[in-house]
Write an enzyme that holds these catalytic residues in place. Structure first.
Site, PDB file in Angstrom:
ATOM      1  N   ARG A  47      76.713 -11.799  13.550  1.00 25.98           N
ATOM      2  CA  ARG A  47      78.023 -11.473  14.126  1.00 25.98           C
ATOM      3  C   ARG A  47      77.901 -10.365  15.170  1.00 25.98           C
ATOM      4  O   ARG A  47      78.583 -10.407  16.195  1.00 25.98           O
ATOM      5  CB  ARG A  47      79.029 -11.101  13.044  1.00 25.98           C
ATOM      6  CG  ARG A  47      79.957 -12.244  12.570  1.00 25.98           C
ATOM      7  CD  ARG A  47      79.530 -12.861  11.299  1.00 25.98           C
ATOM      8  NE  ARG A  47      80.443 -13.847  10.737  1.00 25.98           N
ATOM      9  CZ  ARG A  47      80.905 -13.809   9.477  1.00 25.98           C
ATOM     10  NH1 ARG A  47      80.573 -12.838   8.673  1.00 25.98           N
ATOM     11  NH2 ARG A  47      81.687 -14.782   9.032  1.00 25.98           N
ATOM     12  N   PHE A  98      96.791 -15.563   9.974  1.00 24.63           N
ATOM     13  CA  PHE A  98      95.840 -16.068  10.960  1.00 24.63           C
ATOM     14  C   PHE A  98      95.478 -17.541  10.757  1.00 24.63           C
ATOM     15  O   PHE A  98      94.643 -18.078  11.487  1.00 24.63           O
ATOM     16  CB  PHE A  98      94.575 -15.207  10.968  1.00 24.63           C
ATOM     17  CG  PHE A  98      93.865 -15.119   9.623  1.00 24.63           C
ATOM     18  CD1 PHE A  98      93.009 -16.116   9.198  1.00 24.63           C
ATOM     19  CD2 PHE A  98      94.063 -14.019   8.792  1.00 24.63           C
ATOM     20  CE1 PHE A  98      92.364 -16.034   7.967  1.00 24.63           C
ATOM     21  CE2 PHE A  98      93.414 -13.923   7.560  1.00 24.63           C
ATOM     22  CZ  PHE A  98      92.561 -14.942   7.151  1.00 24.63           C
ATOM     23  N   ASN A 115      84.009 -15.735  15.324  1.00 21.30           N
ATOM     24  CA  ASN A 115      82.919 -14.902  14.791  1.00 21.30           C
ATOM     25  C   ASN A 115      81.643 -15.670  14.475  1.00 21.30           C
ATOM     26  O   ASN A 115      80.891 -15.299  13.588  1.00 21.30           O
ATOM     27  CB  ASN A 115      83.420 -14.081  13.589  1.00 21.30           C
ATOM     28  CG  ASN A 115      83.820 -14.939  12.415  1.00 21.30           C
ATOM     29  OD1 ASN A 115      83.862 -16.164  12.516  1.00 21.30           O
ATOM     30  ND2 ASN A 115      84.101 -14.305  11.288  1.00 21.30           N
ATOM     31  N   TYR A 140      89.912 -24.593   4.729  1.00 17.87           N
ATOM     32  CA  TYR A 140      90.414 -23.215   4.662  1.00 17.87           C
ATOM     33  C   TYR A 140      91.717 -23.108   3.851  1.00 17.87           C
ATOM     34  O   TYR A 140      92.480 -22.158   4.047  1.00 17.87           O
ATOM     35  CB  TYR A 140      90.629 -22.675   6.071  1.00 17.87           C
ATOM     36  CG  TYR A 140      89.348 -22.246   6.768  1.00 17.87           C
ATOM     37  CD1 TYR A 140      88.567 -21.211   6.251  1.00 17.87           C
ATOM     38  CD2 TYR A 140      88.933 -22.859   7.948  1.00 17.87           C
ATOM     39  CE1 TYR A 140      87.407 -20.795   6.881  1.00 17.87           C
ATOM     40  CE2 TYR A 140      87.768 -22.443   8.598  1.00 17.87           C
ATOM     41  CZ  TYR A 140      87.013 -21.412   8.058  1.00 17.87           C
ATOM     42  OH  TYR A 140      85.868 -20.997   8.694  1.00 17.87           O
ATOM     43  N   ARG A 168      74.961 -13.993   3.746  1.00 16.79           N
ATOM     44  CA  ARG A 168      76.012 -13.038   4.124  1.00 16.79           C
ATOM     45  C   ARG A 168      75.420 -11.797   4.790  1.00 16.79           C
ATOM     46  O   ARG A 168      76.012 -11.234   5.711  1.00 16.79           O
ATOM     47  CB  ARG A 168      76.853 -12.671   2.906  1.00 16.79           C
ATOM     48  CG  ARG A 168      77.640 -13.869   2.386  1.00 16.79           C
ATOM     49  CD  ARG A 168      78.510 -13.529   1.203  1.00 16.79           C
ATOM     50  NE  ARG A 168      79.631 -12.670   1.572  1.00 16.79           N
ATOM     51  CZ  ARG A 168      80.713 -13.088   2.200  1.00 16.79           C
ATOM     52  NH1 ARG A 168      80.835 -14.342   2.562  1.00 16.79           N
ATOM     53  NH2 ARG A 168      81.687 -12.259   2.471  1.00 16.79           N
ATOM     54  N   HIS A 174      80.201 -19.087   9.580  1.00 18.77           N
ATOM     55  CA  HIS A 174      80.858 -18.961   8.279  1.00 18.77           C
ATOM     56  C   HIS A 174      79.786 -19.078   7.212  1.00 18.77           C
ATOM     57  O   HIS A 174      78.832 -19.828   7.371  1.00 18.77           O
ATOM     58  CB  HIS A 174      81.890 -20.080   8.066  1.00 18.77           C
ATOM     59  CG  HIS A 174      82.333 -20.208   6.630  1.00 18.77           C
ATOM     60  ND1 HIS A 174      83.325 -19.422   6.098  1.00 18.77           N
ATOM     61  CD2 HIS A 174      81.862 -20.975   5.606  1.00 18.77           C
ATOM     62  CE1 HIS A 174      83.465 -19.731   4.808  1.00 18.77           C
ATOM     63  NE2 HIS A 174      82.593 -20.666   4.496  1.00 18.77           N
ATOM     64  N   LYS A 199      80.111 -22.017  14.095  1.00 19.39           N
ATOM     65  CA  LYS A 199      81.459 -22.319  14.571  1.00 19.39           C
ATOM     66  C   LYS A 199      81.446 -22.753  16.050  1.00 19.39           C
ATOM     67  O   LYS A 199      80.426 -22.634  16.732  1.00 19.39           O
ATOM     68  CB  LYS A 199      82.345 -21.088  14.360  1.00 19.39           C
ATOM     69  CG  LYS A 199      82.503 -20.711  12.873  1.00 19.39           C
ATOM     70  CD  LYS A 199      83.512 -19.584  12.695  1.00 19.39           C
ATOM     71  CE  LYS A 199      83.683 -19.225  11.225  1.00 19.39           C
ATOM     72  NZ  LYS A 199      84.757 -18.212  11.023  1.00 19.39           N
ATOM     73  N   THR A 247      82.633  -9.817   8.617  1.00 17.79           N
ATOM     74  CA  THR A 247      83.523 -10.817   9.234  1.00 17.79           C
ATOM     75  C   THR A 247      83.971 -10.376  10.618  1.00 17.79           C
ATOM     76  O   THR A 247      84.003 -11.178  11.547  1.00 17.79           O
ATOM     77  CB  THR A 247      84.765 -11.024   8.335  1.00 17.79           C
ATOM     78  OG1 THR A 247      84.313 -11.387   7.024  1.00 17.79           O
ATOM     79  CG2 THR A 247      85.672 -12.106   8.868  1.00 17.79           C
ATOM     80  N   GLU A 249      82.366 -25.810  -1.302  1.00 14.45           N
ATOM     81  CA  GLU A 249      82.271 -26.003   0.149  1.00 14.45           C
ATOM     82  C   GLU A 249      81.191 -27.009   0.524  1.00 14.45           C
ATOM     83  O   GLU A 249      81.373 -27.802   1.455  1.00 14.45           O
ATOM     84  CB  GLU A 249      81.994 -24.653   0.832  1.00 14.45           C
ATOM     85  CG  GLU A 249      83.163 -23.692   0.729  1.00 14.45           C
ATOM     86  CD  GLU A 249      82.904 -22.353   1.408  1.00 14.45           C
ATOM     87  OE1 GLU A 249      83.820 -21.518   1.414  1.00 14.45           O
ATOM     88  OE2 GLU A 249      81.789 -22.140   1.934  1.00 14.45           O
TER      89      GLU A 249
HETATM   90  P1  CMP Z   1      85.430 -17.248   7.703  1.00 12.56           P
HETATM   91  O1  CMP Z   1      84.308 -16.722   6.882  1.00 12.56           O
HETATM   92  O2  CMP Z   1      85.153 -18.554   8.387  1.00 12.56           O
HETATM   93  O3  CMP Z   1      86.723 -17.410   6.789  1.00 12.56           O
HETATM   94  C1  CMP Z   1      88.024 -17.330   7.302  1.00 12.56           C
HETATM   95  C2  CMP Z   1      88.056 -16.876   8.730  1.00 12.56           C
HETATM   96  O4  CMP Z   1      89.306 -16.406   9.178  1.00 12.56           O
HETATM   97  C3  CMP Z   1      87.116 -15.720   8.903  1.00 12.56           C
HETATM   98  O5  CMP Z   1      85.784 -16.169   8.830  1.00 12.56           O
HETATM   99  C4  CMP Z   1      87.589 -15.141  10.248  1.00 12.56           C
HETATM  100  O6  CMP Z   1      86.907 -15.744  11.335  1.00 12.56           O
HETATM  101  C5  CMP Z   1      89.056 -15.565  10.308  1.00 12.56           C
HETATM  102  N1  CMP Z   1      89.948 -14.410  10.265  1.00 12.56           N
HETATM  103  C6  CMP Z   1      90.832 -14.051  11.221  1.00 12.56           C
HETATM  104  N2  CMP Z   1      91.505 -12.963  10.876  1.00 12.56           N
HETATM  105  C7  CMP Z   1      91.041 -12.567   9.667  1.00 12.56           C
HETATM  106  C8  CMP Z   1      91.340 -11.487   8.772  1.00 12.56           C
HETATM  107  N3  CMP Z   1      92.274 -10.567   9.056  1.00 12.56           N
HETATM  108  N4  CMP Z   1      90.662 -11.413   7.610  1.00 12.56           N
HETATM  109  C9  CMP Z   1      89.729 -12.336   7.294  1.00 12.56           C
HETATM  110  N5  CMP Z   1      89.402 -13.393   8.095  1.00 12.56           N
HETATM  111  C10 CMP Z   1      90.043 -13.501   9.272  1.00 12.56           C
END
Ligand code: CMP
Length: 142
Positions: A103, A58, A113, A50, A86, A116, A10, A92, A127
């Protein structure tokens, strides 16, 4: 099984100049990069990627962040690639991420974070196709 998964470094990861460090973790774990490009997402491209989160509170911040700078998108291939990726990424929310995960080491907040990764084989296929044509994926022959 031999799988492919989508990985994104990211904008925060690119800004911190840890692209090589992150890829090194994947390679060290036995995953191979079979597709890779750097890009700066448009709002439309980020929203499409997304789309499943479009009703989440968010979503706006997520799209804003993902379009704030260049990213690196990769196709990783290997045995159990979805789960392995993962595991390497960690939770996350970096505050919940196990020590030694990407992370824990490189992410600051749940919004920023660092990486992805696809959450399942089915989403990985979707994806990967969202970012790569077949000709842009280069299976390893040795
Ligand atoms: P990602 O795996 O890229 O998928 C969606 C992204 O939304 C996630 O990583 C986080 O960086 C972001 N995000 C922000 N808030 C939340 C939340 N409450 N739950 C899950 N993802 C979140």
């Amino acid at each position: 099984a031999l799988e492919r998964t989508l990985s994104i470094i990211k904008p925060d990861g690119v800004a911190k100049n840890v692209v090589g460090a992150i890829i090194n973790r994947f390679e060290t774990a036995g995953l191979r990069v079979v597709g890779q490009k750097m890009m700066h997402l448009s709002k439309e491209k980020a929203e499409g990627f997304y789309a499943e989160h479009s009703e989440r509170p968010f979503f706006g911040a997520l799209v804003e962040f993902m379009t704030s700078g260049p990213i690196v998108v990769m196709v990783l291939e290997g045995e159990d690639a979805v789960r392995k990726n993962r595991e390497i990424m960690g939770a996350t929310n970096p505050q919940e991420a196990a020590a030694g995960t990407l992370r824990a080491d490189y992410a600051d907040t749940i919004d920023e974070n660092a990486v992805h990764g696809s959450d399942a084989v089915e989403s990985a296929a979707r994806e990967i196709a969202y970012f790569f044509s077949d000709e842009e994926i280069c299976p390893r022959t040795r």
